[in-house]
Design an enzyme around this catalytic site. Sequence first.
Site, short mmCIF file in Angstrom:
data_model
loop_
_atom_site.label_atom_id
_atom_site.label_comp_id
_atom_site.label_asym_id
_atom_site.label_seq_id
_atom_site.Cartn_x
_atom_site.Cartn_y
_atom_site.Cartn_z
N LYS A 21 91.22 -8.81 -11.29
CA LYS A 21 90.64 -7.46 -11.17
C LYS A 21 89.95 -7.29 -9.82
CE LYS A 21 86.41 -6.62 -12.92
NZ LYS A 21 85.49 -5.99 -11.96
N ASN A 22 89.14 -8.29 -9.44
CA ASN A 22 88.34 -8.13 -8.22
C ASN A 22 89.14 -8.25 -6.94
OD1 ASN A 22 86.15 -7.63 -9.75
ND2 ASN A 22 85.08 -9.56 -9.32
N CYS A 77 72.55 -0.42 -12.36
CA CYS A 77 73.47 -0.80 -13.42
C CYS A 77 72.84 -1.90 -14.24
CB CYS A 77 74.82 -1.23 -12.85
SG CYS A 77 74.76 -2.81 -12.05
N ARG A 83 71.60 -3.42 -7.49
CA ARG A 83 72.85 -3.49 -6.72
C ARG A 83 72.98 -2.42 -5.63
NH1 ARG A 83 77.79 -5.18 -10.63
NH2 ARG A 83 78.69 -5.87 -8.68
N ASP A 106 79.81 -14.70 -12.04
CA ASP A 106 80.66 -14.09 -13.06
C ASP A 106 81.06 -15.06 -14.18
OD1 ASP A 106 80.46 -11.66 -11.84
OD2 ASP A 106 82.48 -11.64 -11.00
N ARG A 161 86.95 -3.18 -19.30
CA ARG A 161 86.95 -2.95 -17.86
C ARG A 161 87.65 -4.07 -17.10
NH1 ARG A 161 81.53 -2.97 -15.54
NH2 ARG A 161 82.91 -3.09 -13.76
C1 UD1 Z 1 81.33 -8.64 -6.40
C2 UD1 Z 1 82.17 -8.69 -7.65
C3 UD1 Z 1 81.32 -9.04 -8.86
C4 UD1 Z 1 80.55 -10.34 -8.60
C5 UD1 Z 1 79.79 -10.25 -7.28
C6 UD1 Z 1 79.13 -11.57 -6.87
C7 UD1 Z 1 83.91 -7.07 -7.17
C8 UD1 Z 1 84.50 -5.74 -7.48
N1 UD1 Z 1 82.78 -7.38 -7.84
O1 UD1 Z 1 80.36 -7.60 -6.60
O2 UD1 Z 1 82.17 -9.22 -9.98
O3 UD1 Z 1 79.62 -10.55 -9.63
O4 UD1 Z 1 80.68 -9.88 -6.21
O5 UD1 Z 1 80.07 -12.58 -6.78
O6 UD1 Z 1 84.45 -7.84 -6.41
N2 UD1 Z 1 73.54 -6.76 -2.05
C9 UD1 Z 1 72.59 -6.07 -1.35
N3 UD1 Z 1 73.01 -5.05 -0.55
C10 UD1 Z 1 74.33 -4.72 -0.40
C11 UD1 Z 1 75.29 -5.45 -1.13
C12 UD1 Z 1 74.86 -6.47 -1.95
O7 UD1 Z 1 71.40 -6.35 -1.44
O8 UD1 Z 1 74.64 -3.79 0.35
C13 UD1 Z 1 73.12 -7.87 -2.94
C14 UD1 Z 1 73.43 -7.59 -4.42
O9 UD1 Z 1 72.44 -6.81 -5.02
C15 UD1 Z 1 73.50 -9.00 -4.97
C16 UD1 Z 1 74.15 -9.79 -3.81
O10 UD1 Z 1 73.89 -9.02 -2.64
O11 UD1 Z 1 72.21 -9.49 -5.20
C17 UD1 Z 1 75.62 -10.06 -3.92
O12 UD1 Z 1 76.28 -8.85 -4.25
P1 UD1 Z 1 77.79 -8.56 -3.82
O13 UD1 Z 1 78.46 -9.81 -3.37
O14 UD1 Z 1 77.79 -7.40 -2.89
O15 UD1 Z 1 78.42 -8.10 -5.19
P2 UD1 Z 1 79.56 -7.04 -5.35
O16 UD1 Z 1 80.43 -7.08 -4.15
O17 UD1 Z 1 78.98 -5.75 -5.78
#
Ligand code: UD1
Length: 430
Positions: free
Chosen positions: A22-23, A117, A122, A309, A401
């Site tokens: 999915k990701n 969420c 996030r 995850d 999902r």
């Molecule tokens: C992706 C995955 C999700 C997985 C996560 C961590 C997808 C669609 N989803 O989510 O399944 O759990 O990686 O492996 O691929 N953060 C910030 N600011 C930002 C972006 C992130 O502070 O602009 C923080 C987040 O709150 C979190 C950390 O960075 O604490 C990691 O998040 P991130 O790797 O961005 O997760 P996603 O990409 O949303």
Amino acid sequence: MDKFSIHGGEPLKGTIEISGAKNSALPCLAATLLTAETVTLHNVPYVKDLITQRRLLEDLGATVLTPELRTHKVTAKNIETFEAPYELVKTMRASVLALGPLLARFGQAKVSLPGGCAIGTRPIDLHLKAFEQLGATVSLESGDVVARAPRGRLIGAEIGFEKVTVTGTENVMMAAALAKGKTTIHNAAREPEIEDLAELLNKMGARIKGAGTETMEIEGVEQLSGAEHTIIPDRIETGTFIVAAAITNGELEIRRCEPKHLRAVIEKLREAGVEIEDLNQSSLLVKRSAKGLTAKDVKTEPHPLFPTDMQAQYMALMTQAEGVSTIRETIFENRFMHASELIRMGAKIDFSGNTARISGKAKLTGARVQASDLRASASLVLAALCASGETQIDRVYHIDRGYENIVAKLGAVGAKIERLTDGIAMAAEK
Ligand code: UD1
């Protein structure tokens, strides 16, 4: 609202096939917006998030054909709007992946800011800061992020992420692919999904080096073309079924997976007493060792370490291990929502900050529980599979999902699982 009814205690036996990731499919579908030519993606899992992503592409004006169930042929030739509406973003945060490609190809994009969420706030501040470094102006207008590239094109830059972000890295990869000049991403995410996206983008004519390492170099090109690509297997679904075999004391052959994408998970599960044999490059044979399961501590970290995850599923397993284990969640705040439901089933878990302490081995009994997010739902399914009596899991739209046909897949290897729609049992989906 649909529920799952699970009668636990059956050891799972047989063969299970893993679906596409999915990701990985989510960013690859977003990448189709980077070209007017047709991009064909195979092995796209048939799950709710991908249906939402497809809808987003169609809302923007792209044509999506599915000549076969898991093949998507996307042509983003006549893009009519550059806006991802709130009603889509609120159901799926990954809609923010439309920002990078739209901004890169059309010089403008508008995406609703995702709200809070279930697993924490996030934010997407790191994505937005990186777009600014690529020359975009970014503003917040009535809850929408509005980004524009002055003179219509982004400019390559040095981007250093303060924190590893998976979708942030993907958004920048897509944006930089069409930017003028070279972009270097420091502290890039190294997940297999990043490598898969880079492979697709390079097939489309992008010039990306270093995907899968901390530093990525992207030489921007004038335009990208069509391509054909097969999505990698889902490593989290693989990990979930490994735990399913172990927690039920069964034996599963897991096919069409990519064990090298989940080495940290496999290693940890082996330490905890799960026998995992590599049958070949894409198949695993899994069963619990004769000595049983032993408590082992885990800390979630970015790839290649133990993924957040898999944290909830690992917690379900640890309720069945001898001894006390601790699980430290370092990626997301508020990601122990499944624990309170596991406790209702008889698990012994207490908390201190971002650390959960699980005392095993607990006797789990069926109960009515509620899913709170995608991986939390998987954890409840696993707990239910080894609990005595019936468990009813409410709000299974979370699991829809990201897990393809989980009722059918588990049912085929001996699980007593049914989907209840308004209390009526449904035949397993084909
Ligand atoms: C992706 C995955 C999700 C997985 C996560 C961590 C997808 C669609 N989803 O989510 O399944 O759990 O990686 O492996 O691929 N953060 C910030 N600011 C930002 C972006 C992130 O502070 O602009 C923080 C987040 O709150 C979190 C950390 O960075 O604490 C990691 O998040 P991130 O790797 O961005 O997760 P996603 O990409 O949303």
